[in-house]
Design an enzyme around this catalytic site. Structure first.
Site, PDB file in Angstrom:
ATOM      1  N   ARG A 156      14.238   1.934   5.405  1.00  0.00           N
ATOM      2  CA  ARG A 156      15.642   2.059   5.798  1.00  0.00           C
ATOM      3  C   ARG A 156      16.558   0.948   5.339  1.00  0.00           C
ATOM      4  O   ARG A 156      17.766   1.079   5.435  1.00  0.00           O
ATOM      5  CB  ARG A 156      15.734   2.205   7.315  1.00  0.00           C
ATOM      6  CG  ARG A 156      15.294   3.577   7.752  1.00  0.00           C
ATOM      7  CD  ARG A 156      15.158   3.639   9.233  1.00  0.00           C
ATOM      8  NE  ARG A 156      14.126   2.707   9.666  1.00  0.00           N
ATOM      9  CZ  ARG A 156      13.759   2.547  10.919  1.00  0.00           C
ATOM     10  NH1 ARG A 156      14.351   3.234  11.856  1.00  0.00           N
ATOM     11  NH2 ARG A 156      12.804   1.708  11.238  1.00  0.00           N
TER      12      ARG A 156
ATOM     13  N   ARG B 147       7.092  -3.057   4.699  1.00  0.00           N
ATOM     14  CA  ARG B 147       8.250  -2.179   4.931  1.00  0.00           C
ATOM     15  C   ARG B 147       9.347  -2.353   3.882  1.00  0.00           C
ATOM     16  O   ARG B 147      10.529  -2.205   4.194  1.00  0.00           O
ATOM     17  CB  ARG B 147       8.840  -2.401   6.323  1.00  0.00           C
ATOM     18  CG  ARG B 147       7.917  -2.030   7.460  1.00  0.00           C
ATOM     19  CD  ARG B 147       8.004  -0.535   7.717  1.00  0.00           C
ATOM     20  NE  ARG B 147       7.025  -0.164   8.734  1.00  0.00           N
ATOM     21  CZ  ARG B 147       7.313  -0.084  10.019  1.00  0.00           C
ATOM     22  NH1 ARG B 147       8.528  -0.310  10.440  1.00  0.00           N
ATOM     23  NH2 ARG B 147       6.379   0.257  10.874  1.00  0.00           N
TER      24      ARG B 147
ATOM     25  N   ARG C 288      15.908  10.675   2.000  1.00  0.00           N
ATOM     26  CA  ARG C 288      15.332  11.124   3.272  1.00  0.00           C
ATOM     27  C   ARG C 288      16.263  12.048   4.069  1.00  0.00           C
ATOM     28  O   ARG C 288      15.837  12.595   5.087  1.00  0.00           O
ATOM     29  CB  ARG C 288      14.975   9.903   4.131  1.00  0.00           C
ATOM     30  CG  ARG C 288      13.603   9.284   3.866  1.00  0.00           C
ATOM     31  CD  ARG C 288      12.453  10.192   4.330  1.00  0.00           C
ATOM     32  NE  ARG C 288      12.674  10.763   5.643  1.00  0.00           N
ATOM     33  CZ  ARG C 288      12.510  10.106   6.799  1.00  0.00           C
ATOM     34  NH1 ARG C 288      12.084   8.882   6.792  1.00  0.00           N
ATOM     35  NH2 ARG C 288      12.751  10.685   7.947  1.00  0.00           N
TER      36      ARG C 288
ATOM     37  N   TYR D  55      -1.886   3.793  19.700  1.00  0.00           N
ATOM     38  CA  TYR D  55      -0.941   4.918  19.633  1.00  0.00           C
ATOM     39  C   TYR D  55      -1.522   6.163  20.299  1.00  0.00           C
ATOM     40  O   TYR D  55      -0.830   6.897  21.007  1.00  0.00           O
ATOM     41  CB  TYR D  55      -0.550   5.224  18.177  1.00  0.00           C
ATOM     42  CG  TYR D  55       0.484   4.256  17.646  1.00  0.00           C
ATOM     43  CD1 TYR D  55       1.773   4.221  18.176  1.00  0.00           C
ATOM     44  CD2 TYR D  55       0.175   3.343  16.648  1.00  0.00           C
ATOM     45  CE1 TYR D  55       2.713   3.318  17.721  1.00  0.00           C
ATOM     46  CE2 TYR D  55       1.118   2.434  16.183  1.00  0.00           C
ATOM     47  CZ  TYR D  55       2.383   2.430  16.724  1.00  0.00           C
ATOM     48  OH  TYR D  55       3.316   1.527  16.283  1.00  0.00           O
TER      49      TYR D  55
ATOM     50  N   ASP E  37       2.434   6.454   6.463  1.00  0.00           N
ATOM     51  CA  ASP E  37       2.479   5.832   7.792  1.00  0.00           C
ATOM     52  C   ASP E  37       1.054   5.727   8.311  1.00  0.00           C
ATOM     53  O   ASP E  37       0.188   6.509   7.926  1.00  0.00           O
ATOM     54  CB  ASP E  37       3.331   6.653   8.759  1.00  0.00           C
ATOM     55  CG  ASP E  37       3.685   5.808   9.973  1.00  0.00           C
ATOM     56  OD1 ASP E  37       4.656   5.045   9.900  1.00  0.00           O
ATOM     57  OD2 ASP E  37       2.948   5.866  10.967  1.00  0.00           O
TER      58      ASP E  37
HETATM   59  O1  CP3 Z   1       7.217  -0.148   2.678  1.00  0.00           O
HETATM   60  C1  CP3 Z   1       6.185   0.019   3.374  1.00  0.00           C
HETATM   61  O2  CP3 Z   1       5.680  -0.902   4.029  1.00  0.00           O
HETATM   62  C2  CP3 Z   1       5.459   1.332   3.237  1.00  0.00           C
HETATM   63  C3  CP3 Z   1       5.645   2.279   4.231  1.00  0.00           C
HETATM   64  C4  CP3 Z   1       5.114   2.138   5.654  1.00  0.00           C
HETATM   65  C5  CP3 Z   1       5.697   2.851   6.723  1.00  0.00           C
HETATM   66  N1  CP3 Z   1       4.968   2.660   7.831  1.00  0.00           N
HETATM   67  C6  CP3 Z   1       6.884   3.704   6.603  1.00  0.00           C
HETATM   68  C7  CP3 Z   1       7.675   3.988   7.804  1.00  0.00           C
HETATM   69  C8  CP3 Z   1       4.036   1.454   6.168  1.00  0.00           C
HETATM   70  C9  CP3 Z   1       3.078   0.506   5.470  1.00  0.00           C
HETATM   71  C10 CP3 Z   1       3.935   1.793   7.546  1.00  0.00           C
HETATM   72  C11 CP3 Z   1       2.860   1.319   8.414  1.00  0.00           C
HETATM   73  C12 CP3 Z   1       3.068   1.383   9.855  1.00  0.00           C
HETATM   74  N2  CP3 Z   1       3.554   2.409  10.602  1.00  0.00           N
HETATM   75  C13 CP3 Z   1       2.651   0.352  10.721  1.00  0.00           C
HETATM   76  C14 CP3 Z   1       1.996  -0.907  10.286  1.00  0.00           C
HETATM   77  C15 CP3 Z   1       2.995  -1.875   9.796  1.00  0.00           C
HETATM   78  C16 CP3 Z   1       3.731  -2.582  10.871  1.00  0.00           C
HETATM   79  O3  CP3 Z   1       4.962  -2.469  10.905  1.00  0.00           O
HETATM   80  O4  CP3 Z   1       3.074  -3.271  11.663  1.00  0.00           O
HETATM   81  C17 CP3 Z   1       2.971   0.760  12.025  1.00  0.00           C
HETATM   82  C18 CP3 Z   1       2.728  -0.023  13.284  1.00  0.00           C
HETATM   83  C19 CP3 Z   1       3.524   2.072  11.932  1.00  0.00           C
HETATM   84  C20 CP3 Z   1       3.983   2.926  13.042  1.00  0.00           C
HETATM   85  C21 CP3 Z   1       5.435   3.179  12.909  1.00  0.00           C
HETATM   86  N3  CP3 Z   1       5.975   4.118  12.049  1.00  0.00           N
HETATM   87  C22 CP3 Z   1       6.517   2.493  13.533  1.00  0.00           C
HETATM   88  C23 CP3 Z   1       6.369   1.376  14.547  1.00  0.00           C
HETATM   89  C24 CP3 Z   1       7.706   3.033  13.011  1.00  0.00           C
HETATM   90  C25 CP3 Z   1       9.119   2.575  13.253  1.00  0.00           C
HETATM   91  C26 CP3 Z   1       9.890   3.413  14.198  1.00  0.00           C
HETATM   92  C27 CP3 Z   1      11.370   3.229  13.991  1.00  0.00           C
HETATM   93  O5  CP3 Z   1      12.004   4.199  13.564  1.00  0.00           O
HETATM   94  O6  CP3 Z   1      11.868   2.108  14.227  1.00  0.00           O
HETATM   95  C28 CP3 Z   1       7.329   4.048  12.106  1.00  0.00           C
HETATM   96  C29 CP3 Z   1       8.236   4.885  11.309  1.00  0.00           C
HETATM   97  C30 CP3 Z   1       8.297   4.521   9.874  1.00  0.00           C
HETATM   98  N4  CP3 Z   1       7.235   4.244   9.069  1.00  0.00           N
HETATM   99  C31 CP3 Z   1       9.485   4.459   9.105  1.00  0.00           C
HETATM  100  C32 CP3 Z   1       9.092   4.146   7.807  1.00  0.00           C
HETATM  101  C33 CP3 Z   1       9.962   4.012   6.583  1.00  0.00           C
HETATM  102  C34 CP3 Z   1      10.870   4.750   9.612  1.00  0.00           C
HETATM  103  C35 CP3 Z   1      11.051   6.231   9.649  1.00  0.00           C
HETATM  104  C36 CP3 Z   1      12.331   6.695   9.054  1.00  0.00           C
HETATM  105  O7  CP3 Z   1      12.858   6.097   8.095  1.00  0.00           O
HETATM  106  O8  CP3 Z   1      12.783   7.759   9.511  1.00  0.00           O
END
Ligand code: CP3
Length: 362
Positions: A49, A45, A58, A169, A94
């Site tokens: 954010r 991550r 974004r 999910y 994602d």
């Molecule tokens: O920098 C990185 O790691 C690359 C980008 C990345 C994202 N999601 C961007 C993202 C990666 C590798 C993921 C993988 C992902 N997505 C996982 C596996 C990694 C982990 O954390 O275990 C999982 C479980 C997800 C599912 C998911 N997507 C979650 C739990 C969330 C967070 C929800 C929240 O808003 O708190 C997301 C959304 C997400 N994925 C964001 C980003 C940058 C936030 C969305 C936003 O900025 O609007």
């Protein structure tokens, strides 16, 4: 290994190696348990954010729309590399994106995560999860091309969600603490569970393969929530499917990283699923992880992301201790034990990168 043997001239650029190619980077070398000039470091991550420049690009753009725009994906993927000097980029996308690409009705809701409109519950729902083809995700191929062209010798990590985490999910309909519906289906209808996971393994594997073929130098399979299972059940219900996903890139000469949260008890099984590197969360020390894994795998991890909020002396001590433990492993990639928390001060991340590089310079 590459299938490009002596008989045919090799046209695959990825397998060409020069002193300044990602194949010779510290990250790829550490993943292969080869000597490195310093411990490579990146952060799960890292794109997201915690960065003001991310929040800016974004603005007014939905998460899935951002993931489908090659230019935005490239920009967001490159932001943390420019800012922190990390040893790898991870593609901005994602884990549910490939499910959306095959037509599953879902959204990524800010502050919540992926939400599936009609959760998976019965055999008939299998029809809603067709095979993934490269055409479904042609924008990913384009995005990886743009990123790799900018990165030069810095490797790009591609990734996919593993079958268990994707299944959670789909079945829960969104993020879940206890995964109760997922477990009810897994234990209650093993046949349907395996049929679902077989489809998800195809999707994960193909998605990894698309990124590797487009130029990613390593891939990570995220089984974020599989720590909810005991090892015996992991071996029965999950490992065979994760193995299929990882096997999809076995011919592509890219090292594979396999990670989940709270998976201390599962590390050996996750390695045996076919990974080169096993990701370790902060609950298990790298020393204990190595004792469980033996010398066949490199390890990745494992700073508690909450420690990034601690005063520098406490953080510095924790980082140095992980660097020292990692130096005893056959290969070590420094990372967090899970993703960067949104309120993290980006300057602290940059300082951690510098410290890891300094402390591990060989
Ligand atoms: O920098 C990185 O790691 C690359 C980008 C990345 C994202 N999601 C961007 C993202 C990666 C590798 C993921 C993988 C992902 N997505 C996982 C596996 C990694 C982990 O954390 O275990 C999982 C479980 C997800 C599912 C998911 N997507 C979650 C739990 C969330 C967070 C929800 C929240 O808003 O708190 C997301 C959304 C997400 N994925 C964001 C980003 C940058 C936030 C969305 C936003 O900025 O609007």
């Amino acid at each position: 290994m590459s299938r490009c043997l002596a008989v045919f001239p090799c046209e695959d650029l990825r397998v060409k190696s020069s002193p300044n190619s990602p194949r010779d980077s510290a990250l790829v070398r550490a993943a292969r348990r080869q000597s490195v000039p310093h411990t490579p470091v990146w952060f799960m991550r890292q794109a997201g954010r915690s960065l003001p420049e991310y929040r800016k690009v974004r603005e007014g753009v939905g998460m899935l729309d951002a993931c489908r725009s090659p230019e935005l994906v490239a920009e967001i993927t490159l932001q943390p590399v420019r800012r922190h000097g990390v040893d790898a980029a991870i593609l901005f996308s994602d884990i549910v994106l490939p499910l959306a690409a095959v037509g599953v009705d879902l959204d990524i809701v800010p502050g919540v995560g992926p939400v599936v409109a009609q959760p998976f519950r019965a055999h008939a729902d299998l029809d809603r999860i067709p095979e993934l083809t490269p055409e479904h995700v042609s924008f990913i191929t384009e995005a990886v091309g743009l990123v790799v062209a900018e990165l030069g010798a810095t490797p790009l990590i591609g990734f996919a969600g593993a079958p268990f985490t994707l299944a959670s999910y789909l079945i829960e309909g969104g993020p879940s603490k206890n995964h109760e519906r997922t477990k009810a289906l897994m234990y209650g209808d093993p046949e349907l569970w395996h049929a679902l996971c077989a489809r998800l393994a195809q999707i994960s594997g193909l998605f990894l393969g698309v990124q590797a073929r487009a130029g990613a130098s390593a891939v990570q399979l995220f089984d974020s929530w599989v720590g909810a299972l005991p090892r015996r059940d992991y071996d029965t219900f999950v490992q065979p499917h994760s193995r299929v996903a990882l096997l999809a890139v076995a011919d592509l000469d890219v090292p594979t990283i396999h990670f989940g949260v709270g998976t201390g008890e599962l590390l050996a099984s996750m390695g045996a699923a076919g990974a080169d590197v096993v990701g370790v969360d902060y609950r298990t020390s790298l020393t204990d992880a190595r004792a469980r894994l033996g010398d066949r795998y490199a390890v990745q991890g494992n700073l508690d992301p909450a420690l990034l909020f601690a005063p520098w002396p406490a953080l510095e001590k924790a980082v140095l201790s992980i660097v020292a433990e990692g130096a005893q492993a056959p290969g070590h990639i420094f990372n967090l034990g899970h993703g960067v928390l949104p309120d993290t001060d980006p300057a602290v991340l940059t300082r951690v990168v510098e410290l890891v590089h300094e402390a591990s310079a060989r």
